[in-house]
Design a protein around this motif. Structure first.
Motif, mmCIF file in Angstrom:
data_model
loop_
_atom_site.group_PDB
_atom_site.id
_atom_site.type_symbol
_atom_site.label_atom_id
_atom_site.label_comp_id
_atom_site.label_asym_id
_atom_site.label_seq_id
_atom_site.Cartn_x
_atom_site.Cartn_y
_atom_site.Cartn_z
ATOM 1 N N ALA A 233 0.833 -1.202 0.000
ATOM 2 C CA ALA A 233 0.000 0.000 0.000
ATOM 3 C C ALA A 233 0.870 1.255 0.000
ATOM 4 N N ALA A 234 1.949 1.214 0.777
ATOM 5 C CA ALA A 234 2.827 2.386 0.880
ATOM 6 C C ALA A 234 3.552 2.672 -0.425
ATOM 7 N N LEU A 235 4.065 1.629 -1.077
ATOM 8 C CA LEU A 235 4.780 1.840 -2.336
ATOM 9 C C LEU A 235 3.851 2.349 -3.428
ATOM 10 N N ASN A 236 2.649 1.804 -3.484
ATOM 11 C CA ASN A 236 1.705 2.251 -4.504
ATOM 12 C C ASN A 236 1.323 3.712 -4.277
ATOM 13 N N ALA A 237 1.075 4.076 -3.029
ATOM 14 C CA ALA A 237 0.716 5.465 -2.710
ATOM 15 C C ALA A 237 1.875 6.407 -3.008
ATOM 16 N N ALA A 238 3.089 5.997 -2.639
ATOM 17 C CA ALA A 238 4.259 6.848 -2.881
ATOM 18 C C ALA A 238 4.481 7.088 -4.365
ATOM 19 N N ALA A 239 4.252 6.053 -5.171
ATOM 20 C CA ALA A 239 4.457 6.182 -6.609
ATOM 21 C C ALA A 239 3.410 7.091 -7.239
ATOM 22 N N THR A 240 2.155 6.881 -6.913
ATOM 23 C CA THR A 240 1.091 7.669 -7.534
ATOM 24 C C THR A 240 1.082 9.117 -7.047
ATOM 25 N N LEU A 241 1.465 9.335 -5.800
ATOM 26 C CA LEU A 241 1.507 10.689 -5.244
ATOM 27 C C LEU A 241 2.845 11.374 -5.489
ATOM 28 N N GLU A 242 3.816 10.613 -5.995
ATOM 29 C CA GLU A 242 5.170 11.125 -6.243
ATOM 30 C C GLU A 242 5.734 11.762 -4.976
ATOM 31 N N ALA A 243 5.651 11.023 -3.883
ATOM 32 C CA ALA A 243 6.123 11.501 -2.592
ATOM 33 C C ALA A 243 7.647 11.349 -2.492
ATOM 34 N N PRO A 244 8.338 12.318 -1.897
ATOM 35 C CA PRO A 244 9.800 12.263 -1.766
ATOM 36 C C PRO A 244 10.246 11.338 -0.635
ATOM 37 N N VAL A 245 10.164 10.037 -0.872
ATOM 38 C CA VAL A 245 10.510 9.063 0.155
ATOM 39 C C VAL A 245 11.438 8.000 -0.421
ATOM 40 N N ILE A 246 12.415 7.592 0.374
ATOM 41 C CA ILE A 246 13.338 6.519 0.016
ATOM 42 C C ILE A 246 12.974 5.305 0.859
ATOM 43 N N GLY B 299 13.410 -11.348 -5.579
ATOM 44 C CA GLY B 299 13.575 -10.623 -4.331
ATOM 45 C C GLY B 299 12.640 -9.447 -4.143
ATOM 46 N N ILE B 300 13.119 -8.446 -3.408
ATOM 47 C CA ILE B 300 12.291 -7.308 -3.026
ATOM 48 C C ILE B 300 12.524 -6.097 -3.925
ATOM 49 N N ALA B 301 13.740 -5.912 -4.410
ATOM 50 C CA ALA B 301 14.032 -4.748 -5.255
ATOM 51 C C ALA B 301 13.155 -4.706 -6.493
ATOM 52 N N SER B 302 12.853 -5.862 -7.050
ATOM 53 C CA SER B 302 12.044 -5.912 -8.270
ATOM 54 C C SER B 302 10.609 -5.445 -8.038
ATOM 55 N N ARG B 303 10.157 -5.463 -6.794
ATOM 56 C CA ARG B 303 8.791 -5.009 -6.508
ATOM 57 C C ARG B 303 8.659 -3.507 -6.738
ATOM 58 N N GLY B 304 9.743 -2.779 -6.505
ATOM 59 C CA GLY B 304 9.710 -1.337 -6.712
ATOM 60 C C GLY B 304 9.380 -0.982 -8.147
ATOM 61 N N THR B 305 10.028 -1.634 -9.086
ATOM 62 C CA THR B 305 9.781 -1.345 -10.495
ATOM 63 C C THR B 305 8.354 -1.705 -10.884
ATOM 64 N N GLY B 306 7.782 -2.713 -10.224
ATOM 65 C CA GLY B 306 6.398 -3.082 -10.494
ATOM 66 C C GLY B 306 5.427 -1.978 -10.122
ATOM 67 N N TYR B 307 5.810 -1.145 -9.154
ATOM 68 C CA TYR B 307 4.973 -0.018 -8.755
ATOM 69 C C TYR B 307 5.387 1.279 -9.433
ATOM 70 N N GLY B 308 6.348 1.201 -10.345
ATOM 71 C CA GLY B 308 6.794 2.404 -11.041
ATOM 72 C C GLY B 308 7.801 3.211 -10.254
ATOM 73 N N ILE B 309 8.543 2.546 -9.380
ATOM 74 C CA ILE B 309 9.562 3.206 -8.552
ATOM 75 C C ILE B 309 10.943 2.719 -8.963
ATOM 76 N N GLU B 310 11.877 3.640 -9.137
ATOM 77 C CA GLU B 310 13.249 3.250 -9.452
ATOM 78 C C GLU B 310 13.827 2.435 -8.291
ATOM 79 N N ALA B 311 14.588 1.414 -8.611
ATOM 80 C CA ALA B 311 15.109 0.531 -7.566
ATOM 81 C C ALA B 311 16.544 0.140 -7.872
ATOM 82 N N ILE B 312 17.269 -0.182 -6.819
ATOM 83 C CA ILE B 312 18.649 -0.653 -6.957
ATOM 84 C C ILE B 312 18.920 -1.664 -5.855
ATOM 85 N N ARG B 313 19.708 -2.671 -6.174
ATOM 86 C CA ARG B 313 20.117 -3.673 -5.186
ATOM 87 C C ARG B 313 21.579 -3.408 -4.848
ATOM 88 N N VAL B 314 21.862 -3.232 -3.572
ATOM 89 C CA VAL B 314 23.190 -2.797 -3.124
ATOM 90 C C VAL B 314 23.776 -3.801 -2.145
#
Length: 312
Positions: free
Chosen positions: A240-253, A275-290
């Motif tokens: 829910a948080a990732l979807n909201a952050a993506a659609t609202l374009e909230a400045p959150v890491i 894994g988990i990093a790939s979920r970010g791209t599914g919600y339209g959020i840039e992601a990186i695995r470090v």
């Protein structure tokens, strides 16, 4: 009269349909003419994002593509790898980063023993995650708001939370800034922009999205960083948080500390896929695995992420 009203409403609906799907510039009184082409354009753009149309059935194979690579700056000898970005931090800052990691490790050893002796009721160590704490904290502005879980003591330490303050909180004594009202390890500091930790998993993730959205509307040039583990990423609040952050374009890491085992459940039993990093791209959020043990990789990635959410 009722039938006449129904015919009138039907006529309005027909006009609305014609304008939306054909783009007719007249006849619809309840929507501005300029808004209709814009709405159609957005709909067409969304349609393009859904991919091409094909006549044959094709299921997407989650394992067909290579997994997301792990970003690493240092080699096994602690040297900057060829082609990697040197963070180029000063000596004073590098020494502080090293000292804070060592100090955190020593404090963990002491408080872990104290808890086993029954002198405090609860404690969670940060073993193996020191670099992820300090590397990310060093890349942030001191006024960026932190939402943590259980293992972000190094972030607080970097910002100036003293050893005495850690002890006061864990012992719940009269000098505890939380007045002894929280369990040990549930730190918080208004002065250091660190929201008080809550016991239930993942509750901080949607809260971080909401706070970031408020920052956006306030015109602030700061952001929010939210830490959580792989176990918390299996909770519904995460999605829910990732979807909201993506659609609202909230400045959150969103900073996931994936230690592969949560508290007692290994990742193979938690999820499938990459894994988990790939979920970010599914919600339209840039992601990186470090690589979380590479302090410079964590520093570079967090710094770049902050620049993205604040400036873009």
């Amino acid at each position: 009269r009722e039938k006449e009203r129904e015919r009138e409403m039907l006529g309005v609906w027909r006009v609305a349909t014609r304008e939306i799907f054909r783009g007719a510039p007249r006849g619809f009184r309840y929507q501005s003419q300029s808004a209709i082409p814009e709405g159609r354009e957005k709909a067409m753009e969304q349609d393009r994002k859904m991919g091409s149309i094909v006549p044959h059935m094709e299921f997407f194979d989650a394992y067909a593509n290579a997994p997301i690579s792990r970003y690493r700056v240092m080699d096994q000898n602690g040297e900057i790898s060829p082609g990697a970005e040197d963070p180029k931090v000063g000596k004073e800052m590098a020494v502080k980063m090293y000292k804070d990691m060592v100090r955190l490790h020593i404090m963990d050893g002491y408080l872990y023993d104290v808890q086993r002796q029954g002198r405090i009721s609860f404690y969670m160590t940060n073993y193996g995650e020191e670099a992820s704490h300090v590397g990310s904290a060093a890349a942030l502005d001191s006024h960026d708001t932190v939402y943590g879980q259980y293992r972000e003591s190094g972030v607080l330490m970097w910002r100036g939370f003293t050893i005495q303050q850690f002890m006061d909180q864990c012992y719940s004594n009269k000098d505890d800034v939380g007045k002894g009202r929280q369990m040990p390890v549930h730190y918080g500091s208004d002065k250091l922009c660190f929201q008080t930790i809550s016991s239930p998993l993942s509750t901080q993730i949607p809260q971080a999205t909401g706070y970031a959205y408020a920052l956006k509307h306030s015109g602030s040039q700061n952001c929010v960083i939210c830490y959580f583990g792989d176990g918390a990423a299996s909770e519904g609040d995460f999605h829910a948080a990732l979807n909201a952050a993506a659609t609202l374009e909230a400045p959150v890491i969103f900073f996931c500390r994936n230690n592969q085992y949560a508290i007692s459940t290994e990742v193979q039993e938690q999820y499938r896929g990459d894994g988990i990093a790939s979920r970010g791209t599914g919600y339209g959020i840039e992601a990186i695995r470090v690589d979380g043990n590479d302090i410079w990789a964590v520093y570079n990635a967090t710094k770049a992420a902050r620049r993205t959410v604040v400036e873009e």
